[in-house]
Scaffold this motif. Structure first.
Motif, short mmCIF file in Angstrom:
data_model
loop_
_atom_site.label_atom_id
_atom_site.label_comp_id
_atom_site.label_asym_id
_atom_site.label_seq_id
_atom_site.Cartn_x
_atom_site.Cartn_y
_atom_site.Cartn_z
N SER A 9 76.93 49.52 -39.90
CA SER A 9 76.92 49.68 -38.45
C SER A 9 78.33 50.01 -37.99
O SER A 9 79.31 49.74 -38.67
N ASN A 10 78.41 50.58 -36.81
CA ASN A 10 79.68 51.00 -36.23
C ASN A 10 79.67 50.62 -34.76
O ASN A 10 79.30 51.41 -33.90
N LEU B 138 77.06 52.91 -33.00
CA LEU B 138 77.14 54.37 -33.00
C LEU B 138 76.54 55.00 -34.26
O LEU B 138 76.36 56.23 -34.30
N ASP B 139 76.26 54.20 -35.26
CA ASP B 139 75.63 54.72 -36.47
C ASP B 139 74.12 54.48 -36.49
O ASP B 139 73.46 54.78 -37.48
N LEU C 137 73.73 45.96 -28.21
CA LEU C 137 73.82 44.54 -28.52
C LEU C 137 74.87 43.91 -27.64
O LEU C 137 75.68 44.60 -27.02
N VAL C 138 74.84 42.58 -27.58
CA VAL C 138 75.82 41.84 -26.80
C VAL C 138 77.02 41.54 -27.67
O VAL C 138 76.88 41.07 -28.81
#
Length: 239
Positions: free
Chosen positions: A2-3, A112-113, A95-96
């Protein structure tokens, strides 16, 4: 992988999100986290089961979407085939997040991914041409706030379930129309005999915390195992 990044119009002014529903968009999961505050909506469509974290020993709740890893039986023709989508699925790819300070305000982060990030120029805009949040982003932010608050308060519910020793493990064996067998193991549900045997003080404790109604919602949700089997049989038949 994840990014994650803090969402902002300067960096993400042209960001668009694919809001469909498909395996390619990351929806191919057999279960997702659900929180007690949304049990009323979730129990209307999905079985709710409990799972105990092996590392911490703490309970969490899941909405079951299928019987096998990577199987979501609520995906149909590019749409989510139920009126309510659990919050943990509805907010993706957002997400928080919080800064390191203990009292830091929550922030909207974006992965962003994530496959929902549109790279084709199509999809729902997150910010409008003037950099203001679109109605879509406002709805996402509201859902994130609801989920964050509900997750933080959920510990009291699971502690109450454990305090009264109401969680019991179960195994479900499902035989499909074609003879294939599916098994669900490693999950917990509510022990109805222990629940029925609670004395007045224990019931008052559960009611005072608002927990008793949510416990019965878990029990009521188990009727949807039949619906899930029907969806699985339809998938096997190619329907």
């Amino acid at each position: 992988m994840s990014n994650h990044a803090v969402l902002n119009p300067a960096d993400h002014g042209d960001l668009r999100i694919d809001t469909g529903a498909s395996a390619a968009l990351g929806d191919d999961v057999m279960a997702c986290i659900t929180v007690p505050a949304e049990f009323r909506s979730v129990q209307a469509h999905y079985p709710i089961v409990l799972r105990r974290d092996l590392a911490t020993g703490k309970l969490e709740a899941l909405a079951l979407l299928g019987f096998e890893t990577g199987e979501n039986l609520f995906l149909r023709d590019g749409a989510w085939d139920a009126p309510y989508r659990p919050l943990s699925m509805a907010i993706r790819p957002f997400l928080v997040g919080r800064a390191a300070a203990p009292d830091a305000a929550p922030q909207v982060h974006v992965d962003l991914d994530h496959p929902r990030i549109s790279t084709s120029g199509e999809g729902v805009r997150v910010f409008d041409a003037s950099g203001q949040p679109t109605p879509y982003l406002e709805d996402i932010a509201a859902k994130l706030g609801d989920l964050d608050h509900a997750y933080r308060e959920s510990g009291d519910f699971f502690a109450a379930v454990d305090r009264h020793d109401l969680a019991e493990s179960f195994t479900l064996e499902v035989t499909l129309d074609d003879g294939a067998k599916n098994s669900l193991v490693g999950y917990h549900t509510i022990n109805e005999e222990k629940l029925s045997a609670l004395d007045g003080a224990a019931l008052a404790d559960l009611m005072a915390g608002g927990h008793l109604a949510r416990i019965y919602m878990i029990i009521a949700s188990l009727s949807h195992f039949g619906d899930l089997v029907a969806r699985k049989n339809a998938k096997v038949r190619g329907g």
